[in-house]
Scaffold this active site. Structure first.
Site, PDB file in Angstrom:
ATOM      1  N   ASP A  40      -9.800  -5.444  -3.934  1.00 33.16           N
ATOM      2  CA  ASP A  40      -9.183  -4.443  -3.055  1.00 33.16           C
ATOM      3  C   ASP A  40     -10.174  -3.296  -2.841  1.00 33.16           C
ATOM      4  O   ASP A  40     -10.609  -2.659  -3.802  1.00 33.16           O
ATOM      5  CB  ASP A  40      -7.895  -3.932  -3.706  1.00 33.16           C
ATOM      6  CG  ASP A  40      -7.034  -3.131  -2.745  1.00 33.16           C
ATOM      7  OD1 ASP A  40      -7.574  -2.207  -2.106  1.00 33.16           O
ATOM      8  OD2 ASP A  40      -5.831  -3.431  -2.648  1.00 33.16           O
ATOM      9  N   SER A  48       0.840  -1.203   0.000  1.00 27.49           N
ATOM     10  CA  SER A  48       0.000   0.000   0.000  1.00 27.49           C
ATOM     11  C   SER A  48       0.877   1.256   0.000  1.00 27.49           C
ATOM     12  O   SER A  48       1.660   1.442  -0.938  1.00 27.49           O
ATOM     13  CB  SER A  48      -0.949  -0.056   1.198  1.00 27.49           C
ATOM     14  OG  SER A  48      -1.966   0.907   1.060  1.00 27.49           O
ATOM     15  N   HIS A  95      -7.393  -5.882   0.273  1.00 23.85           N
ATOM     16  CA  HIS A  95      -6.222  -5.053   0.605  1.00 23.85           C
ATOM     17  C   HIS A  95      -5.484  -5.542   1.860  1.00 23.85           C
ATOM     18  O   HIS A  95      -4.495  -4.947   2.266  1.00 23.85           O
ATOM     19  CB  HIS A  95      -6.693  -3.608   0.826  1.00 23.85           C
ATOM     20  CG  HIS A  95      -5.609  -2.569   0.723  1.00 23.85           C
ATOM     21  ND1 HIS A  95      -5.016  -2.208  -0.460  1.00 23.85           N
ATOM     22  CD2 HIS A  95      -4.992  -1.804   1.674  1.00 23.85           C
ATOM     23  CE1 HIS A  95      -4.101  -1.264  -0.251  1.00 23.85           C
ATOM     24  NE2 HIS A  95      -4.055  -1.005   1.040  1.00 23.85           N
TER      25      HIS A  95
END
Lengths: 276, 276
Positions: free
Chosen positions: B222, B146, B254
């Site tokens: 995600d 991320s 995610h």
């Protein structure tokens, strides 16, 4: 039963679910990993019982079990370690009350009637799981860590025929002779030590043993080694000629870093019994 | 430098250390996994940069990386994601301030002078690690998740010759055109968008690319997919003819359940570059 979350994980699904429990008289949360194979039909089940202070979540995120379970096509169940909530008794100590159910049915106030973790794990949760998910409840195995290793061993021996194999990481092996045990059994079960015998792996091993293979790993640098009393259980296993391995792993401690280091071995061990 | 903890893990040692940082003007904590091979001499290093809200600890306990790194004989570094402490500015939002350093050197108040995460990860921490631990700093690779995937890609491209390979899980790919990016770059770097260009993987890919192989995994479920902008980076990589793989993994989200599902692939990918 309500779905709290479902995440795709190693080709399968890591779910978290909550339900109103009769056994504990409160809402209970558990984790369930279903491998990809569960889409096509029932899969065998490996229970993972957790240690003091844990919820359903710790092992789910730290034990590294899902990858190995996916490889073997086995489901994983992660129950909570006690009843919880506002109406449920608790204690300031980390090793009594919420997060410290010790897998017994409490008979003493203020722990009765909520603290019935034996009934919850032995009866209520398996019935729920078998009814709601594609699990083959004829093929179950059980493992756990620390207090959960105690739970895994005592449930395995206390429910003959239920589990094909049992294992434990750093289990509390002889609680009736340890500060991790005497305090809790006294609080939950009262002073009649005869009632404690059904919740002591060493005493149960001496009496009848386990009708399947056992695998136990303990780190030689475990900071709680003296409280676990592995020597008592090792002695009882040898006397019983129990099919078993107890491995004292040099340098490892009591943490999930230890558990995750040997999870592959444990899952493979159970897979052999579940598919054998 | 002080040792916070050291746990034996997959035959090696998972350590946590703290030190006074000049770059950030506060104490910084990092995790370092050394495989067993480090006893005999320097080993290659894989950096893992973490995402929003994370400390050094999240990936260390949830990404499942140590087992694969042990198998390959590679060390893992887990830096924190920002300066921290009472004298350090913060914001009520989860995506600005402490836990959200974005791997840049802030020029704007109240973030300067503490928020210098680029200098910390690019210069100060490597110098410390190379001096104190048996690490081969000529063989480094980098990955992240991320915001940390953004950090891994921008550091890899911004420091040519430093990293032999780079990978990312669910990276922020094009922060100058995303709400995960414009807000933070504006806060940390001010309104001159020319300065933002050195911290945008898509723009850096368009300009010069990366002098090694790239591996990027993103889950199709995600929940932040629209903020990540993988399409912009995919486009830039194709235009550049960048040696790379971007994999869109069906059904994954995610979370660290996604990261851990593909960690084996990433560590093997880096091992090939580090030992090639």
């Amino acid at each position: 039963m309500e779905t709290v979350s479902e995440n795709k994980c190693f080709g399968g699904v890591q779910g978290v679910y909550t339900h109103a429990s009769k056994a504990t008289g409160c809402d209970m949360t558990f984790g369930l990993f279903l491998p990809e194979e569960a889409r096509d039909g029932p899969v065998p089940v490996l229970w993972y019982l957790s240690g003091l202070t844990c919820t359903h979540e710790n092992a789910m995120v730290k034990a590294g079990a899902q990858g190995w379970a996916a490889e073997q096509g086995i489901a994983l169940v992660f129950p909570d370690t006690s009843p919880r909530g506002e109406g449920v008794a608790d204690d300031d100590a980390y090793d009594l009350g919420q997060g410290a159910g010790f897998y017994v049915n409490a008979t003493q106030a203020p722990w009765a009637p909520h603290f019935n973790m034996w009934d919850y794990v032995a009866e209520e949760l398996p019935a729920l799981l078998g009814g709601k998910f594609p699990l083959d409840m004829e093929r179950q195995a059980i493992t756990g860590h620390s207090m959960g290793g105690h739970g895994a061993l005592t449930l395995a021996m206390g429910l003959p025929g239920r589990f094909r194999s049992a294992s434990a990481f750093s289990p509390i092996c002889h609680p009736t002779s340890s500060d991790w045990g005497r305090k809790q059994m006294s609080a939950y079960l009262g002073e009649d030590e005869g009632l404690w015998r059904r919740h002591d792996a060493t005493l149960m091993m001496r009496e009848a043993g386990f009708d399947g293979p056992l695998l136990i790993d303990i780190g030689t640098d475990d900071q709680f080694y003296d409280l676990l009393k592995p020597e008592a259980l090792a002695d009882a296993m040898a006397l019983r000629r129990q099919t078993s391995q107890m491995r004292l792993q040099p340098g490892y401690d009591h943490s999930y870093f230890f558990v995750s280091s040997f999870m592959e071995d444990h899952v493979a061990f159970h897979a052999e019994a579940l598919y054998g």
